[in-house]
Design an enzyme around this catalytic site. Structure first.
Site, PDB file in Angstrom:
ATOM      1  CG  ASP A  87     -33.825   1.818  49.827  1.00  0.00           C
ATOM      2  OD1 ASP A  87     -33.893   0.631  49.477  1.00  0.00           O
ATOM      3  OD2 ASP A  87     -32.755   2.448  49.891  1.00  0.00           O
ATOM      4  CG  ASP A 133     -30.360   1.609  53.066  1.00  0.00           C
ATOM      5  OD1 ASP A 133     -29.548   1.207  52.205  1.00  0.00           O
ATOM      6  OD2 ASP A 133     -30.127   2.593  53.808  1.00  0.00           O
ATOM      7  CG  HIS A 156     -27.042   0.478  56.547  1.00  0.00           C
ATOM      8  ND1 HIS A 156     -26.343   0.204  55.393  1.00  0.00           N
ATOM      9  CD2 HIS A 156     -27.767   1.610  56.279  1.00  0.00           C
ATOM     10  CE1 HIS A 156     -26.641   1.124  54.479  1.00  0.00           C
ATOM     11  NE2 HIS A 156     -27.504   1.977  54.984  1.00  0.00           N
ATOM     12  CG  HIS A 165     -23.079   0.648  57.195  1.00  0.00           C
ATOM     13  ND1 HIS A 165     -23.088   1.653  56.256  1.00  0.00           N
ATOM     14  CD2 HIS A 165     -22.796  -0.493  56.522  1.00  0.00           C
ATOM     15  CE1 HIS A 165     -22.831   1.125  55.059  1.00  0.00           C
ATOM     16  NE2 HIS A 165     -22.665  -0.174  55.196  1.00  0.00           N
ATOM     17  CG  HIS A 223     -29.982   5.313  57.436  1.00  0.00           C
ATOM     18  ND1 HIS A 223     -28.723   5.832  57.411  1.00  0.00           N
ATOM     19  CD2 HIS A 223     -30.102   4.572  56.308  1.00  0.00           C
ATOM     20  CE1 HIS A 223     -28.094   5.435  56.314  1.00  0.00           C
ATOM     21  NE2 HIS A 223     -28.906   4.656  55.621  1.00  0.00           N
ATOM     22  CE  LYS A 257     -30.865  -0.014  48.440  1.00  0.00           C
ATOM     23  NZ  LYS A 257     -30.287   1.044  49.252  1.00  0.00           N
ATOM     24  CB  CYS A 259     -31.546   4.428  47.052  1.00  0.00           C
ATOM     25  SG  CYS A 259     -30.370   4.302  48.422  1.00  0.00           S
TER      26      CYS A 259
HETATM   27  C1  VGL Z   1     -30.530   6.127  50.994  1.00  0.00           C
HETATM   28  C2  VGL Z   1     -28.994   7.476  52.016  1.00  0.00           C
HETATM   29  C3  VGL Z   1     -28.487   6.412  52.728  1.00  0.00           C
HETATM   30  C4  VGL Z   1     -31.678   6.021  50.027  1.00  0.00           C
HETATM   31  C5  VGL Z   1     -30.042   5.033  51.692  1.00  0.00           C
HETATM   32  O1  VGL Z   1     -32.472   5.049  50.137  1.00  0.00           O
HETATM   33  O2  VGL Z   1     -31.788   6.900  49.152  1.00  0.00           O
HETATM   34  N1  VGL Z   1     -29.992   7.336  51.156  1.00  0.00           N
HETATM   35  N2  VGL Z   1     -29.024   5.192  52.567  1.00  0.00           N
HETATM   36 ZN    ZN Z   2     -28.398   3.658  53.911  1.00  0.00          ZN
END
Ligand code: VGL
Ligand code: ZN
Length: 198
Positions: free
Chosen positions: A9, A47, A49, A53, A82, A107, A152
């Site tokens: 990410d 990430d 979404h 979401h 996000h 994801k 993550c």
């Molecule tokens: C993440 C919060 C929500 C991450 C992703 O990449 O750590 N944290 N979505």
């Molecule tokens: Zn996320």
């Protein structure tokens, strides 16, 4: 056994100026690019979404970012909006060398389930396909870097260990959100799972 580098990410929304900015999130990019040269297999996670979401606070009446809610699969932190599919915030950091990626695993696409891990969604059941991709290539060891250490990266590392991979987390090439001591909690959980943190 072959090794793979999994880059978690490294996206604009997790870097300074982004919607869910991780402090110093952009400072790991050049080190990650350099590390890619040491691996035959590189996987990026993204990430990704849909708008609205269920992990977004704005999808729940009366809730604010960083509140907790109970989802059918367990407790869930609510986040600012996000990494919405197709948005600039969901793009990889402009300096990340995406040309070396053998695969990009997206994801968090199911509106009802968040997915911190690159392997399984937060219901701990729904696979992304990453396990099969790595195992078909004969990969037994994975090195993880990226954002965020305590979400993550941690959940990807714990799933990788549970799925039988040897796991190293390069903490110098990760940065944390650190909500309510979540970094220390994550480090303890990774130690208990036999994950090497260097
Ligand atoms: C993440 C919060 C929500 C991450 C992703 O990449 O750590 N944290 N979505
Ligand atoms: Zn996320």
């Amino acid at each position: 056994m072959a090794n793979a580098l999994i880059v978690i990410d490294v996206q604009n929304d997790f870097c300074p100026g982004g919607a869910l900015a991780v402090p110093e999130g952009d400072q790991i990019v050049s080190g990650i690019n350099a590390l890619m040269a040491e691996f035959d297999t590189v996987v990026l996670t993204q990430d990704w979404h849909p708008a609205g979401h269920s992990s977004f606070a704005s999808s729940h009446q009366g809730k604010s970012p960083y509140d907790m809610i109970d989802m059918p699969y367990g407790p869930q932190v609510l986040w600012p909006e996000h990494c919405v599919q197709g948005s600039a915030g969901a793009d990889f950091h402009a300096q990340l060398d995406t040309s070396r990626a053998n695969a990009i695993i997206r994801k968090g696409m199911n509106p009802a389930i968040d997915s911190y891990s690159g392997f399984l969604e937060n219901d701990q059941k729904t696979p992304t396909g990453l396990e099969g991709f790595l195992k078909k290539l004969g990969i037994g060891h994975v090195t993880l870097v990226g954002l965020a250490t305590d979400f993550c990266v941690q959940f990807s590392a714990l799933d990788a260990a549970r799925l039988g991979f040897d796991v190293t987390v390069r903490e110098d090439l990760c940065r944390a959100i650190d909500l309510n001591r979540s970094l220390a909690t994550a480090q303890k959980a990774m130690d208990a799972a036999g994950i090497s943190r260097i």
